[in-house]
Design an enzyme around this catalytic site. Structure first.
Site, PDB file in Angstrom:
ATOM      1  N   SER A 287       0.814  -1.229   0.000  1.00 59.87           N
ATOM      2  CA  SER A 287       0.000   0.000   0.000  1.00 59.87           C
ATOM      3  C   SER A 287       0.840   1.269   0.000  1.00 59.87           C
ATOM      4  O   SER A 287       0.548   2.229   0.717  1.00 59.87           O
ATOM      5  CB  SER A 287      -0.954  -0.003   1.212  1.00 59.87           C
TER       6      SER A 287
ATOM      7  N   GLU B 208      -7.040  -2.769  -0.935  1.00 58.27           N
ATOM      8  CA  GLU B 208      -8.435  -2.491  -0.590  1.00 58.27           C
ATOM      9  C   GLU B 208      -9.375  -2.706  -1.771  1.00 58.27           C
ATOM     10  O   GLU B 208     -10.595  -2.792  -1.602  1.00 58.27           O
ATOM     11  CB  GLU B 208      -8.593  -1.071  -0.041  1.00 58.27           C
TER      12      GLU B 208
END
Length: 423
Positions: free
Chosen positions: A198, A312
């Site tokens: 991320s 996500e």
């Protein structure tokens, strides 16, 4: 308790091709970063377009308990910074940004500040951040490197050099960077783990710091922050691009068209990767100054991709992959086992329950399309699992999403927006 809470939410099936405009609420990632920076700033901050959801309400409640003033003016919040003070008890819920960002900020407080959260929050990784904060001079009490944690604040953070293994979450790095400008001396953060997931979220943190006058140097793996004041002013929060995923997926699933207004031309949000990912899966994505339009094609293509920067998005992409024309392989996402639930195991279990063929590997998923059927789709108390069930329900009759209420974590208006999209 409502009937829906008892029996689950029957995911609506699309009667044809979706053709809709969906106005999305503000970005959770940007909102909670903006709130922390505003609380630590040298002057008041006006936040416009902030997300109203459980994660952001928990952040605001925690900041208020530390003495920060937050006035709700309807279309904006006015944040008045203050010297942070305990004693205080912070409820993190299941919000990683609260249990990490606010915990780091609490090292600047005077007095004791305790942190705890939902049962699953006590299972989420935290030790690397605690170790790094101790290296910077913070005093903390914990049992086993997880919640509950108590910060014993002295009113300042000495600073210096720290190393952190952020393989489990980039939020460890972001938490350290957010508090670094208020340290007594320059702060250097070095990542020592095998992988760094991320990264766009760290890029967002750095960009938001720089926008507020903070001097940040470095790239992926090492960062240096100079101490100094954080500017206030007015902050505009972008729409939440990650929460756009299920709505844009509806265009592919139904062969229709979905438009999201105000999609930024340039952004640090990880959700912007949807434009490339959905294109690879057969969609046409058109971005202009007014927003993004996604049009589905005749089929959904399978996807072979390293998704470590955009984990996500994986639940929505998994739903699309289950409906695709060929197998998909998702790699680089082993850290998803430490999210709101073990998302790899949960996705494999729920898609298989509906007739799919899914294998969870050490660092990802292998999804082989099979004919799917209706049934209960369990959310595991995870907002992104719940919205994944909704995507499948568009074309698979009889899907019932258990605990759709969990979407309140980041998008309380999801059901309203979803049913509105189908009208």
């Amino acid at each position: 308790m409502t009937t829906t809470e008892l029996t689950g939410w029957p995911a609506p099936t699309a009667s044809g091709r979706v053709d809709a405009v969906v106005h999305l609420p503000g970005s959770k990632s940007m909102t909670n970063r903006a709130l922390v920076l505003a609380a630590l700033a040298a002057e008041p901050t006006a936040i416009r377009g902030g997300l109203r959801a459980r994660d952001t309400e928990l952040m605001m409640a925690g900041l208020r308990s530390l003495g920060v003033g937050i006035d709700d003016a309807g279309d904006m919040w006015l944040v008045s910074p203050a010297e942070l003070r305990g004693p205080a008890a912070i409820d993190c819920g299941l919000a990683g940004t609260v249990m990490r960002f606010l915990l780091a900020a609490a090292t600047l407080a005077t007095g004791e500040v305790s942190f705890d959260g939902d049962p699953r929050a006590r299972e989420r990784p935290l030790r690397p951040l605690l170790d790094a904060l101790r290296q910077l001079g913070a005093e903390l009490r914990d049992t086993g490197g997880r919640l509950p944690v108590t910060v014993v604040g002295s009113g300042h953070l000495p600073g210096g050099h720290c190393v952190v293994d952020a393989s489990a979450s980039s939020q460890f790095v972001s938490a350290l960077l957010l508090v670094a400008p208020r340290a007594d001396t320059p702060v250097t953060v070095g990542h020592v783990g095998r992988t760094l997931p991320s990264v766009p979220h760290i890029t967002m943190t750095v960009a938001m710091l720089r926008e507020r006058g903070v001097e940040v140097a470095g790239t992926d793996g090492s960062w240096r922050v100079q101490p100094g004041p954080i500017r206030g002013g007015t902050v505009q929060i972008e729409p939440d691009l990650s929460n756009a995923a299920p709505f844009l997926a509806a265009a592919l699933v139904t062969g229709g068209r979905v438009r999201v207004p105000d999609w930024p031309m340039r952004t640090t949000q990880a959700g912007d990767a949807l434009r490339d990912l959905l294109t690879a899966m057969g969609a046409r994505c058109e971005l202009d100054a007014t927003g993004l339009t996604v049009t589905g094609g005749p089929v959904i293509h399978g996807l072979d991709a390293d998704l470590r920067d955009v984990s996500e998005l994986v639940p929505t992409l998994a739903a699309l992959a289950a409906l695709a024309d060929r197998p998909s392989t998702f790699r680089g996402i082993g850290h998803m086992r430490g999210h709101e639930t073990d998302r790899l195991a949960a996705l494999a279990a729920e898609l298989t329950r509906l007739g799919g063929d899914v294998t969870a590997t050490d660092d990802g998923l292998v999804i082989r399309p099979r004919p799917l059927h209706g049934g209960v789709f369990h959310s595991y108390g995870d907002h992104r699992m719940a919205t994944t069930g909704a995507v499948l329900g568009l074309v698979i009759p009889g899907i019932v999403v258990e605990n759709i209420q969990t979407v309140a974590k980041t998008m309380p208006t999801f059901v309203e927006l979803w049913t509105g999209m189908l009208r």
